[in-house]
Design a protein around this motif. Structure first.
Motif, PDB file in Angstrom:
ATOM      1  N   TYR A 187      20.535  50.879 -23.302  1.00  0.00           N
ATOM      2  CA  TYR A 187      20.072  51.649 -24.552  1.00  0.00           C
ATOM      3  C   TYR A 187      21.220  52.219 -25.162  1.00  0.00           C
ATOM      4  CZ  TYR A 187      15.188  51.809 -22.501  1.00  0.00           C
ATOM      5  OH  TYR A 187      14.248  51.438 -21.870  1.00  0.00           O
ATOM      6  N   SER A 188      21.313  52.459 -26.531  1.00  0.00           N
ATOM      7  CA  SER A 188      22.208  53.472 -26.992  1.00  0.00           C
ATOM      8  C   SER A 188      21.655  54.492 -27.578  1.00  0.00           C
ATOM      9  CB  SER A 188      23.053  52.598 -28.197  1.00  0.00           C
ATOM     10  OG  SER A 188      21.975  52.155 -29.397  1.00  0.00           O
ATOM     11  N   ALA A 189      22.557  55.688 -27.719  1.00  0.00           N
ATOM     12  CA  ALA A 189      22.161  56.942 -28.257  1.00  0.00           C
ATOM     13  C   ALA A 189      23.160  57.462 -29.193  1.00  0.00           C
ATOM     14  CB  ALA A 189      21.925  57.902 -27.061  1.00  0.00           C
ATOM     15  N   ASN A 190      22.637  57.650 -30.427  1.00  0.00           N
ATOM     16  CA  ASN A 190      23.714  58.299 -31.310  1.00  0.00           C
ATOM     17  C   ASN A 190      22.956  59.499 -31.972  1.00  0.00           C
ATOM     18  OD1 ASN A 190      25.746  55.949 -31.790  1.00  0.00           O
ATOM     19  ND2 ASN A 190      23.835  54.880 -31.461  1.00  0.00           N
ATOM     20  N   PRO A 191      23.584  60.702 -31.625  1.00  0.00           N
ATOM     21  CA  PRO A 191      23.174  61.996 -32.130  1.00  0.00           C
ATOM     22  C   PRO A 191      23.356  62.098 -33.774  1.00  0.00           C
ATOM     23  CG  PRO A 191      24.453  62.231 -30.044  1.00  0.00           C
ATOM     24  CD  PRO A 191      24.728  60.983 -30.554  1.00  0.00           C
ATOM     25  N   TYR A 192      24.185  61.449 -34.147  1.00  0.00           N
ATOM     26  CA  TYR A 192      24.460  61.689 -35.780  1.00  0.00           C
ATOM     27  C   TYR A 192      24.514  60.149 -36.601  1.00  0.00           C
ATOM     28  CZ  TYR A 192      26.446  65.901 -33.942  1.00  0.00           C
ATOM     29  OH  TYR A 192      26.335  67.155 -33.491  1.00  0.00           O
ATOM     30  N   VAL A 193      24.405  60.382 -37.508  1.00  0.00           N
ATOM     31  CA  VAL A 193      24.557  59.159 -38.395  1.00  0.00           C
ATOM     32  C   VAL A 193      25.799  59.566 -39.427  1.00  0.00           C
ATOM     33  CG1 VAL A 193      23.517  57.579 -40.388  1.00  0.00           C
ATOM     34  CG2 VAL A 193      21.937  58.704 -38.759  1.00  0.00           C
ATOM     35  N   GLY A 194      26.656  58.630 -39.479  1.00  0.00           N
ATOM     36  CA  GLY A 194      27.860  58.890 -40.217  1.00  0.00           C
ATOM     37  C   GLY A 194      28.831  59.452 -39.363  1.00  0.00           C
ATOM     38  N   CYS A 195      30.113  59.355 -39.579  1.00  0.00           N
ATOM     39  CA  CYS A 195      31.036  60.060 -38.672  1.00  0.00           C
ATOM     40  C   CYS A 195      32.296  60.505 -39.515  1.00  0.00           C
ATOM     41  CB  CYS A 195      31.640  59.047 -37.696  1.00  0.00           C
ATOM     42  SG  CYS A 195      32.798  59.603 -36.539  1.00  0.00           S
ATOM     43  N   SER A 196      32.758  61.640 -39.475  1.00  0.00           N
ATOM     44  CA  SER A 196      33.584  62.410 -40.135  1.00  0.00           C
ATOM     45  C   SER A 196      35.213  62.151 -39.723  1.00  0.00           C
ATOM     46  CB  SER A 196      33.703  63.933 -40.196  1.00  0.00           C
ATOM     47  OG  SER A 196      33.572  64.370 -38.874  1.00  0.00           O
ATOM     48  N   HIS A 197      35.148  61.171 -38.662  1.00  0.00           N
ATOM     49  CA  HIS A 197      36.537  60.857 -38.155  1.00  0.00           C
ATOM     50  C   HIS A 197      36.953  59.776 -39.177  1.00  0.00           C
ATOM     51  CE1 HIS A 197      36.134  62.162 -33.783  1.00  0.00           C
ATOM     52  NE2 HIS A 197      36.598  63.029 -34.579  1.00  0.00           N
ATOM     53  N   ALA A 198      36.052  58.848 -40.036  1.00  0.00           N
ATOM     54  CA  ALA A 198      36.503  58.137 -41.046  1.00  0.00           C
ATOM     55  C   ALA A 198      37.604  56.994 -40.680  1.00  0.00           C
ATOM     56  CB  ALA A 198      37.256  58.887 -42.142  1.00  0.00           C
ATOM     57  N   CYS A 199      37.152  56.587 -39.420  1.00  0.00           N
ATOM     58  CA  CYS A 199      38.358  55.384 -39.190  1.00  0.00           C
ATOM     59  C   CYS A 199      38.065  54.154 -40.041  1.00  0.00           C
ATOM     60  CB  CYS A 199      37.933  54.838 -37.611  1.00  0.00           C
ATOM     61  SG  CYS A 199      37.662  56.099 -36.258  1.00  0.00           S
ATOM     62  N   ARG A 200      39.454  53.853 -40.526  1.00  0.00           N
ATOM     63  CA  ARG A 200      39.466  52.779 -41.597  1.00  0.00           C
ATOM     64  C   ARG A 200      38.867  51.485 -41.019  1.00  0.00           C
ATOM     65  NH1 ARG A 200      45.195  53.446 -44.349  1.00  0.00           N
ATOM     66  NH2 ARG A 200      44.595  51.506 -45.612  1.00  0.00           N
ATOM     67  N   TYR A 201      39.038  51.278 -39.717  1.00  0.00           N
ATOM     68  CA  TYR A 201      38.434  49.928 -39.017  1.00  0.00           C
ATOM     69  C   TYR A 201      36.977  49.929 -38.701  1.00  0.00           C
ATOM     70  CZ  TYR A 201      40.023  52.646 -35.379  1.00  0.00           C
ATOM     71  OH  TYR A 201      40.395  53.449 -34.544  1.00  0.00           O
ATOM     72  N   CYS A 202      36.172  51.019 -38.932  1.00  0.00           N
ATOM     73  CA  CYS A 202      34.873  51.167 -38.294  1.00  0.00           C
ATOM     74  C   CYS A 202      33.954  50.011 -38.528  1.00  0.00           C
ATOM     75  CB  CYS A 202      34.497  52.589 -38.512  1.00  0.00           C
ATOM     76  SG  CYS A 202      33.080  53.231 -37.888  1.00  0.00           S
ATOM     77  N   TYR A 203      33.483  49.567 -37.580  1.00  0.00           N
ATOM     78  CA  TYR A 203      32.785  48.403 -37.913  1.00  0.00           C
ATOM     79  C   TYR A 203      31.214  48.951 -38.133  1.00  0.00           C
ATOM     80  CZ  TYR A 203      30.769  50.209 -33.302  1.00  0.00           C
ATOM     81  OH  TYR A 203      30.524  50.549 -32.235  1.00  0.00           O
ATOM     82  N   ALA A 204      30.942  50.315 -37.596  1.00  0.00           N
ATOM     83  CA  ALA A 204      29.712  51.188 -37.953  1.00  0.00           C
ATOM     84  C   ALA A 204      29.402  51.521 -39.381  1.00  0.00           C
ATOM     85  CB  ALA A 204      29.681  52.234 -36.867  1.00  0.00           C
ATOM     86  N   SER A 205      30.318  51.169 -40.185  1.00  0.00           N
ATOM     87  CA  SER A 205      30.285  51.478 -41.796  1.00  0.00           C
ATOM     88  C   SER A 205      29.003  50.970 -42.289  1.00  0.00           C
ATOM     89  CB  SER A 205      31.635  51.302 -42.502  1.00  0.00           C
ATOM     90  OG  SER A 205      31.740  49.761 -42.266  1.00  0.00           O
ATOM     91  N   PHE A 206      28.550  49.880 -41.294  1.00  0.00           N
ATOM     92  CA  PHE A 206      27.195  49.279 -42.211  1.00  0.00           C
ATOM     93  C   PHE A 206      26.242  50.124 -42.088  1.00  0.00           C
ATOM     94  CE2 PHE A 206      27.093  48.317 -37.625  1.00  0.00           C
ATOM     95  CZ  PHE A 206      25.524  48.619 -37.391  1.00  0.00           C
ATOM     96  N   MET A 207      26.349  51.079 -41.345  1.00  0.00           N
ATOM     97  CA  MET A 207      25.163  51.926 -41.150  1.00  0.00           C
ATOM     98  C   MET A 207      24.821  52.628 -42.562  1.00  0.00           C
ATOM     99  SD  MET A 207      23.656  52.386 -38.042  1.00  0.00           S
ATOM    100  CE  MET A 207      23.067  54.029 -37.989  1.00  0.00           C
ATOM    101  N   LYS A 208      25.724  52.923 -43.472  1.00  0.00           N
ATOM    102  CA  LYS A 208      25.539  53.601 -44.726  1.00  0.00           C
ATOM    103  C   LYS A 208      24.629  53.058 -45.347  1.00  0.00           C
ATOM    104  CE  LYS A 208      27.777  54.433 -49.201  1.00  0.00           C
ATOM    105  NZ  LYS A 208      28.858  54.242 -50.059  1.00  0.00           N
ATOM    106  N   ARG A 209      24.224  51.668 -45.433  1.00  0.00           N
ATOM    107  CA  ARG A 209      23.197  50.994 -46.222  1.00  0.00           C
ATOM    108  C   ARG A 209      21.872  51.441 -45.882  1.00  0.00           C
ATOM    109  NH1 ARG A 209      25.152  46.233 -43.616  1.00  0.00           N
ATOM    110  NH2 ARG A 209      23.414  45.191 -42.377  1.00  0.00           N
ATOM    111  N   PHE A 210      21.893  52.033 -44.385  1.00  0.00           N
ATOM    112  CA  PHE A 210      20.422  52.603 -43.879  1.00  0.00           C
ATOM    113  C   PHE A 210      20.261  54.134 -43.956  1.00  0.00           C
ATOM    114  CE2 PHE A 210      21.557  48.767 -41.646  1.00  0.00           C
ATOM    115  CZ  PHE A 210      20.500  47.919 -41.801  1.00  0.00           C
ATOM    116  N   SER A 211      21.270  54.794 -44.475  1.00  0.00           N
ATOM    117  CA  SER A 211      21.360  56.139 -44.493  1.00  0.00           C
ATOM    118  C   SER A 211      20.813  56.599 -45.874  1.00  0.00           C
ATOM    119  CB  SER A 211      22.826  56.533 -44.314  1.00  0.00           C
ATOM    120  OG  SER A 211      23.540  56.252 -45.485  1.00  0.00           O
ATOM    121  N   GLY A 212      20.876  56.049 -46.985  1.00  0.00           N
ATOM    122  CA  GLY A 212      20.420  56.776 -48.212  1.00  0.00           C
ATOM    123  C   GLY A 212      21.499  57.328 -48.897  1.00  0.00           C
ATOM    124  N   HIS A 213      22.909  57.465 -48.346  1.00  0.00           N
ATOM    125  CA  HIS A 213      23.984  58.256 -48.762  1.00  0.00           C
ATOM    126  C   HIS A 213      24.681  57.435 -49.844  1.00  0.00           C
ATOM    127  CE1 HIS A 213      24.056  61.789 -46.331  1.00  0.00           C
ATOM    128  NE2 HIS A 213      23.452  61.119 -45.418  1.00  0.00           N
TER     129      HIS A 213
END
Length: 315
Positions: A46-72
């Motif tokens: 299982y994975s657990a992510n208490p947040y959507v998005g991340c203010s660490h703003a890593c330039r190489y972040c693979y998780a940036s694809f999450m944006k399209r599910f966030s409404g932001h």
């Protein structure tokens, strides 16, 4: 990387907060259907992510694809949604299962100091019998040492892919490398298993051997992962290499434009030989927590980890 990473999200509850050095950050609370998602990562069920998005703003972040599910509409790294979920149910049924906290966000980004969603999750996991792996770039995890001590099968991983603070600052807004290494050492001294996650390894930049030498006395495990540029950040990273390290452009073109894996194959062979000379075990897919605590860290190669998962070789 996630098969079911995106819980159904509800309405926002709070507003927008400024963040020094980053401009306005959109920070809010959202309702989440669940906090646990089945995962296809090679180290957990299982994975657990208490947040959507991340203010660490890593330039190489693979998780940036999450944006399209966030409404932001804000750029990745400029919004954080803190999840609110109902207490976990049927936790005893998951005894022996593995949960990875922080697969698509950093669970200890600065916003955690205010919202405490990661701490709330750990409180619910105490007594669950689940194996817990936490991945972070922050020393804020030290705040929760009291809870970590109540989780018999827990480890905390720190992402460190350079010892050069200048390169680190070019890549993320997280804690300094010095703070990460100090937090790792403090947890290890407290009897908490720790992992150094050398990821992503930047070809020609990340000195894997130097990092291992630096952390070998303060961690139980070292994970290695290659830089993956299949995401939308590929152009940005290749542009950075062209500007900051023009001598590496032919290497990056070979790897990321022509699909040449020979660099990773050579690095794998070099590290296998070097770790043997250092008395360190070098393996491809061993991820057990059962090693003696005082044993030298195992070095685990997760280059192209999605292929490791498909092969079904996780221990």
């Amino acid at each position: 990387m996630e098969s079911m990473a995106f819980e159904q999200l509800g309405s926002s509850i709070s507003g927008t907060l400024p963040r020094k050095g980053l401009g306005p950050m959109d920070v809010r609370e959202i309702e989440a259907k669940s906090i646990l998602s089945k995962s296809n990562l090679p180290v957990c069920d299982y994975s657990a992510n208490p947040y959507v998005g991340c203010s660490h703003a890593c330039r190489y972040c693979y998780a940036s694809f999450m944006k399209r599910f966030s409404g932001h509409e804000e750029p990745w790294g400029q919004f954080v949604d803190a999840k609110v979920w109902k207490p976990l149910k049927n936790v005893p049924r998951r005894v022996g299962k593995q949960v990875f906290v922080g697969s698509v966000c950093d669970p200890y980004m600065p916003e955690e100091a205010e919202f405490g969603r990661t701490r709330a999750l750990l409180e619910q996991l105490v007594g669950s019998g689940m194996e817990v792996t936490i991945q972070t770039k922050s020393d804020l995890v030290l705040r929760d040492l009291d809870l970590l001590r109540q989780l018999p099968d827990v480890r905390v991983g720190f992402s460190v892919n350079t010892l050069d603070e200048g390169f680190r600052a070019d890549m993320d807004n997280a804690a300094s490398i010095e703070r990460r290494l100090a937090a790792m050492a403090r947890l290890h001294d407290a009897g908490i298993r720790t992992t150094c996650f050398i990821s992503p390894i930047f070809p020609g930049i990340t000195d894997v051997r130097a990092i291992i030498r630096e952390v070998r006395e303060s961690c139980n495990l070292v994970w290695l992962e290659n830089l993956n540029l299949r995401g939308g950040f590929k152009a940005d990273i290749l542009g950075y290499i062209a500007e900051a390290h023009p001598e590496l452009v032919p290497l990056y073109d070979a790897i990321y434009r022509r699909g040449d894996r020979s660099y990773w194959q050579a690095l794998d062979a070099e590290l296998r030989e070097w770790t043997a000379s250092e008395g360190l075990e070098y393996v491809r897919n061993d991820d057990t927590m059962r090693r003696p605590f005082d044993a030298p860290p195992a070095i685990v190669n997760y280059f192209y980890h999605e292929e490791v998962r498909k092969s079904g070789t996780r221990n």
